[in-house]
Structure formats: structure tokens, C-alpha cells
Design a protein around this motif. Structure first.
Motif, short mmCIF file in Angstrom:
data_model
loop_
_atom_site.label_atom_id
_atom_site.label_comp_id
_atom_site.label_asym_id
_atom_site.label_seq_id
_atom_site.Cartn_x
_atom_site.Cartn_y
_atom_site.Cartn_z
N ARG A 84 0.86 -1.31 0.09
CA ARG A 84 0.21 -0.11 0.02
C ARG A 84 1.03 1.38 0.01
N PHE A 85 0.54 2.26 -0.95
CA PHE A 85 1.13 3.40 -1.02
C PHE A 85 0.19 4.52 -0.63
N GLY A 86 0.51 5.44 0.39
CA GLY A 86 -0.21 6.24 0.88
C GLY A 86 0.27 7.76 0.09
N ASP A 87 -0.61 8.93 0.27
CA ASP A 87 -0.18 9.88 -0.43
C ASP A 87 0.46 11.02 0.35
N ALA A 95 8.23 0.57 -1.98
CA ALA A 95 8.59 0.51 -3.28
C ALA A 95 10.00 -0.78 -3.24
N PHE A 96 10.60 -0.65 -2.40
CA PHE A 96 11.65 -1.59 -2.30
C PHE A 96 11.01 -3.01 -2.04
N ASP A 97 10.05 -3.05 -1.07
CA ASP A 97 9.33 -4.31 -0.71
C ASP A 97 8.86 -4.97 -2.19
N ALA A 98 8.14 -4.06 -2.97
CA ALA A 98 7.37 -4.47 -4.15
C ALA A 98 8.46 -5.15 -5.19
N GLY A 99 9.45 -4.43 -5.11
CA GLY A 99 10.65 -5.00 -6.07
C GLY A 99 11.00 -6.25 -5.66
N LEU A 108 1.83 -10.20 -6.37
CA LEU A 108 1.78 -8.85 -5.89
C LEU A 108 0.59 -8.27 -6.19
N ILE A 109 -0.01 -7.67 -4.93
CA ILE A 109 -1.04 -6.57 -5.24
C ILE A 109 -0.55 -5.13 -4.74
N VAL A 110 -1.11 -4.43 -5.51
CA VAL A 110 -0.66 -2.86 -5.05
C VAL A 110 -1.72 -1.98 -4.83
N GLN A 111 -1.94 -1.25 -3.74
CA GLN A 111 -2.94 -0.74 -3.28
C GLN A 111 -2.59 0.92 -3.30
N HIS A 112 -3.21 1.89 -3.94
CA HIS A 112 -3.05 3.14 -3.91
C HIS A 112 -4.08 4.24 -4.39
N THR A 117 -1.23 6.90 -9.70
CA THR A 117 -1.02 5.98 -10.82
C THR A 117 0.20 6.17 -11.86
N HIS A 118 0.38 7.47 -12.10
CA HIS A 118 1.62 7.80 -12.73
C HIS A 118 3.06 7.64 -12.16
N PRO A 119 3.30 8.18 -11.13
CA PRO A 119 4.35 8.01 -10.30
C PRO A 119 4.58 6.34 -9.91
N LEU A 120 3.56 5.58 -9.91
CA LEU A 120 3.77 4.13 -9.35
C LEU A 120 3.77 3.24 -10.78
#
Length: 148
Positions: A84-87, A95-99, A108-112, A117-120
Motif C-alpha cells: 500500500r502506498f499512501g499519499d 517500493a523496495f518491498d514490491a521490487g 503482488l497486489i498494489v493498493q494506492h 498511478t503515474h508515479p507508480l
């Protein structure tokens, strides 16, 4: 089917509790794991375990390595990793964990929020699903846990 799901990402909202409630309410056979979300304890673990450091760099270095021991083990043991990425802050660790999860071939499931959307976009491209809410994560877990 029993699933182990590692919950990585921001620690400033109660999204983990929302997922835990949803999993419990749905009666899913899911074990949730995650990092130490007590920011102070996470930052101080190196000093507390290995001794105090005078320089902030070495304090952070020791804590990061001890926290990485936990993170690597739990991500390696997970069937699915949710990030999960917060704003509010940039979550470099998320980001490191996702990689890391992607490099291990973990689902992998991403939540934000859609505003991220663009920066991620590169992180999203590695994900099997991109969600906006904890409820959507729970619904994916429910779908995976279905008998038919």
C-alpha cells in the motif's frame, strides 16, 4: 486453501486493520503478516539490541538491517504480498518491498489512490492487481479462497 499474505507499506492509516476485519468477516483462511508498524520501535531496534550509536547513519543502518531480516523472511514465506502506498509520504521501503517480492516471483497486489498511478506505473506493471481500497484487496482474497 490457507494463504499467507504480507502487508507492506505506509503506516499512517489503518488499512491493515481494514483488511484484517474484512478477512475475519469473510471467514477466510488467511494469515496476515507484516513489518513492525511501531515507527519508534522499528527505528530504535538496532540501538536497543546491538547498542547505541552516536551517529544517526549507523543507528539507521543497524535498524534497517535488523528490520530487513524480518521483512525478507516474511516476504519469502508469503503467498501474496500486498503493498500500500499512501499519499502523505514517499514510501521508499514499500517500493523496495514490491521490487523484492517481484524478484522472488511472489504474487503482488498494489493498493494506492488513483492520483499515484503515474508515479507508480512501474510498480503497478509488476503487480497482478492494482486496487484503490482495502475492501478490493479483501475481495481478491475472497475470490482466491473460493471453492469453485
Amino acid at each position: 486453501m490457507k494463504l499467507t499474505v504480507y502487508l507492506s507499506g505506509e503506516i499512517h492509516t489503518d488499512w491493515r486493520a481494514d483488511i484484517a476485519r474484512g478477512v475475519a468477516d469473510a471467514g477466510l483462511d488467511v494469515e496476515l503478516t507484516g513489518p513492525n508498524t511501531n515507527h519508534g520501535a522499528s527505528d530504535d531496534c538496532g540501538d536497543q539490541i546491538l547498542g547505541a550509536e552516536e551517529k544517526a547513519f549507523w543507528k539507521d543502518h543497524k535498524a534497517a538491517k535488523i528490520n530487513a531480516l524480518r521483512t525478507r523472511k516474511l516476504i519469502a514465506d508469503a503467498d501474496i504480498v500486498v503493498v500500500r502506498f499512501g499519499d502523505q509520504y514517499k514510501q521508499w521501503n514499500a517500493a523496495f518491498d514490491a521490487g523484492y517480492a517481484a524478484a522472488l516471483g511472489k504474487s503482488l497486489i498494489v493498493q494506492h489512490d488513483p492520483a499515484l498511478t503515474h508515479p507508480l506505473k512501474e510498480v503497478d506493471a509488476a503487480a497482478m492487481a492494482v486496487c484503490e481500497t482495502p475492501l478490493q484487496v479483501v475481495e481478491i482474497l475472497r475470490y482466491i479462497n473460493r471453492d469453485n
